[in-house]
Enzyme design. Structure first.
Site, PDB file in Angstrom:
ATOM      1  N   LYS A 169       0.879  -1.173   0.000  1.00  0.00           N
ATOM      2  CA  LYS A 169       0.000   0.000   0.000  1.00  0.00           C
ATOM      3  C   LYS A 169       0.911   1.216   0.000  1.00  0.00           C
ATOM      4  O   LYS A 169       1.802   1.328   0.849  1.00  0.00           O
ATOM      5  CB  LYS A 169      -0.865  -0.060   1.253  1.00  0.00           C
ATOM      6  CG  LYS A 169      -1.578   1.227   1.644  1.00  0.00           C
ATOM      7  CD  LYS A 169      -2.787   0.868   2.514  1.00  0.00           C
ATOM      8  CE  LYS A 169      -3.062   1.881   3.583  1.00  0.00           C
ATOM      9  NZ  LYS A 169      -4.276   1.522   4.361  1.00  0.00           N
ATOM     10  N   GLU A 226      -7.745   3.914  -1.918  1.00  0.00           N
ATOM     11  CA  GLU A 226      -8.374   4.116  -0.619  1.00  0.00           C
ATOM     12  C   GLU A 226      -8.585   5.597  -0.333  1.00  0.00           C
ATOM     13  O   GLU A 226      -7.666   6.397  -0.478  1.00  0.00           O
ATOM     14  CB  GLU A 226      -7.470   3.485   0.456  1.00  0.00           C
ATOM     15  CG  GLU A 226      -7.986   3.598   1.869  1.00  0.00           C
ATOM     16  CD  GLU A 226      -7.121   2.804   2.856  1.00  0.00           C
ATOM     17  OE1 GLU A 226      -6.318   1.951   2.413  1.00  0.00           O
ATOM     18  OE2 GLU A 226      -7.254   3.028   4.067  1.00  0.00           O
ATOM     19  N   GLU A 329      -3.845  -5.588   6.591  1.00  0.00           N
ATOM     20  CA  GLU A 329      -2.630  -4.764   6.580  1.00  0.00           C
ATOM     21  C   GLU A 329      -1.998  -4.682   7.971  1.00  0.00           C
ATOM     22  O   GLU A 329      -1.378  -3.670   8.295  1.00  0.00           O
ATOM     23  CB  GLU A 329      -2.951  -3.357   6.050  1.00  0.00           C
ATOM     24  CG  GLU A 329      -3.955  -2.597   6.907  1.00  0.00           C
ATOM     25  CD  GLU A 329      -4.294  -1.200   6.394  1.00  0.00           C
ATOM     26  OE1 GLU A 329      -4.072  -0.908   5.211  1.00  0.00           O
ATOM     27  OE2 GLU A 329      -4.786  -0.406   7.217  1.00  0.00           O
TER      28      GLU A 329
HETATM   29  C1  MUC Z   1      -4.876   4.400   7.044  1.00  0.00           C
HETATM   30  O1  MUC Z   1      -5.364   5.476   6.722  1.00  0.00           O
HETATM   31  O2  MUC Z   1      -5.197   3.415   6.392  1.00  0.00           O
HETATM   32  C2  MUC Z   1      -2.855   2.169   7.723  1.00  0.00           C
HETATM   33  C3  MUC Z   1      -1.668   1.902   7.163  1.00  0.00           C
HETATM   34  C4  MUC Z   1      -0.918   3.065   7.182  1.00  0.00           C
HETATM   35  O3  MUC Z   1       0.211   3.221   6.763  1.00  0.00           O
HETATM   36  O4  MUC Z   1      -1.647   4.064   7.718  1.00  0.00           O
HETATM   37  C5  MUC Z   1      -2.807   3.501   8.251  1.00  0.00           C
HETATM   38  C6  MUC Z   1      -4.015   4.344   8.276  1.00  0.00           C
HETATM   39 MG    MG Z   2      -6.529   4.596   5.119  1.00  0.00          MG
END
Ligand code: MUC
Ligand code: MG
Length: 375
Positions: A169, A226, A329
């Site tokens: 991600k 996202e 995650e």
């Molecule tokens: C989010 O906004 O998803 C999850 C992984 C990351 O690096 O930040 C979080 C918060």
């Molecule tokens: Mg997020």
């Protein structure tokens, strides 16, 4: 039977700061240490339970900071539960909701500690109290968030070589959209055919920017985008989604079951990121998931860089969901320089494994708690 006396006797909260292995940059914040509130619950039978409220960059990812979480637990949430039965999870949720509006991370940490203490009393894992096991491991991605593509390629290569993560991600939105697109082109080219990518803009873009950039992200093979728009702009997400070849994931726009219903009714997302800090506890996470399932919205196991305590709690909740099509995650334990439990979670073959044992399945290391406790 005294061994079964589940009366809640004490609730203690401790702020900890645990350094991260590198700077972690989101659209509007960056951290070099993760701050949590660790909640410890003691029942009349002597059983103890732990929970964790994660934050990211103070009160900037959501409105809750560790200072506010601890203050509200100590002054309002803990007193509302003392003397009540720990195994009445729905009823304790009602008590917490009448003691404080929202404060979902604080409530989730307490709820987790109750599940842990009750599980330990009964000798069963928390997932068994939630409907039972569907899976005991999950695919787990890694987040690239230094903002420097050369460093990010090196980091991803190391994760691939160690067979820890093959999906990444990428945190976008801190740079200009064009700089982020160039960065994504470098990453996807360097790791072509060997890794999958999703991106998280953490609300950084407006509708026009999203409409301009999404086709390019689609062309680079990005599989999920996202929270491209601000959390308030659910109607905008729906319009962007209608034009987009890449599926959209809702994160900051879905805290409550009502939020989830609204996103479903607006057709604003394909996937939702489930997190204890947003949904106020394990039972409520399952309720949000149920609303998503009813709307045909896919589930993703989200995080807020929790330690093994918060990650284990999430795995307990994720273990019983029918489908978790987008994996999870919970790489948090891996980005900390140290952990807070006796035996950290197991990461192997691109998956994170549900710990065995009663309650949430991990045991607090009290020396570590003291070491990282804020003075
Ligand atoms: C989010 O906004 O998803 C999850 C992984 C990351 O690096 O930040 C979080 C918060
Ligand atoms: Mg997020």
């Amino acid at each position: 039977d005294l061994r079964r006396d589940l009366t809640i006797q004490a609730i203690r909260s401790t702020i900890v700061d645990v350094p991260t292995v590198r700077r972690h940059k989101l659209s509007s914040l960056s951290v070099t240490a993760q701050s949590y509130v660790i909640v410890e619950v003691r029942l009349a039978n002597g059983a103890e339970g732990i929970g964790e409220a994660a934050t990211l960059g103070g009160p900037r990812w959501s409105e809750e900071s560790v200072e506010a979480i601890k203050a509200n637990i100590d002054a309002h949430l803990a007193p509302a539960l003392i003397g009540h039965q720990a195994d009445r999870f729905e009823a304790t949720g009602v008590l917490l909701d009448s003691a404080a509006k929202r404060n979902n991370a604080a409530k989730a940490a307490i709820d987790t500690a109750l599940f842990d203490a009750v599980g330990r009393t009964l000798g069963v894992p928390a997932h068994q109290l939630l409907g039972g096991l569907v899976r005991d491991s999950l695919p787990v991605l890694w987040t690239l968030a230094s903002g420097d593509p050369a460093q990010e390629i090196e980091e991803a290569e190391a994760k691939l070589a160690a067979r820890l993560h093959d999906t990444f991600k990428v945190k976008i939105g801190a740079l200009s959209p064009d700089a982020d697109l160039a960065r994504m082109r470098r990453l996807t080219t360097a790791l072509a055919g060997r890794a999958r990518f999703i991106v998280d803009a953490n609300q950084a873009w407006d509708e026009t920017t999203a409409n301009r950039c999404l086709p390019m992200l689609a062309e680079l093979g990005v599989t999920l985008v996202e929270q491209p728009l601000p959390a308030w702009n659910v109607a905008g997400m729906a319009r962007v989604r209608a034009r987009s070849a890449v599926p959209l994931m809702a994160d900051e726009c879905v805290f409550s079951t009502h939020d989830m219903l609204g996103v479903a009714q607006a057709a604003a997302a394909d996937v939702v990121s489930l997190k204890l800090v947003k949904h106020a506890g394990l039972l409520n996470l399952h309720k949000v998931a149920a609303v998503a399932e009813a709307a045909g919205i896919g589930l993703y196991g989200g995080c807020l860089l929790e330690s093994s305590i918060g990650a284990a709690a999430h795995l307990q909740a994720f273990a019983g969901l029918r489908e978790l099509a987008w994996g999870c995650e919970h790489f948090g334990p891996q980005i900390l320089t140290d952990d807070l439990v006796e035996e950290p979670l197991r990461f192997e073959d691109f998956r994170v494994h549900l710990p065995a044992g009663p309650g949430i399945g991990v045991t607090l290391d009290r020396d570590k708690l003291r070491r990282y406790a804020r003075a």
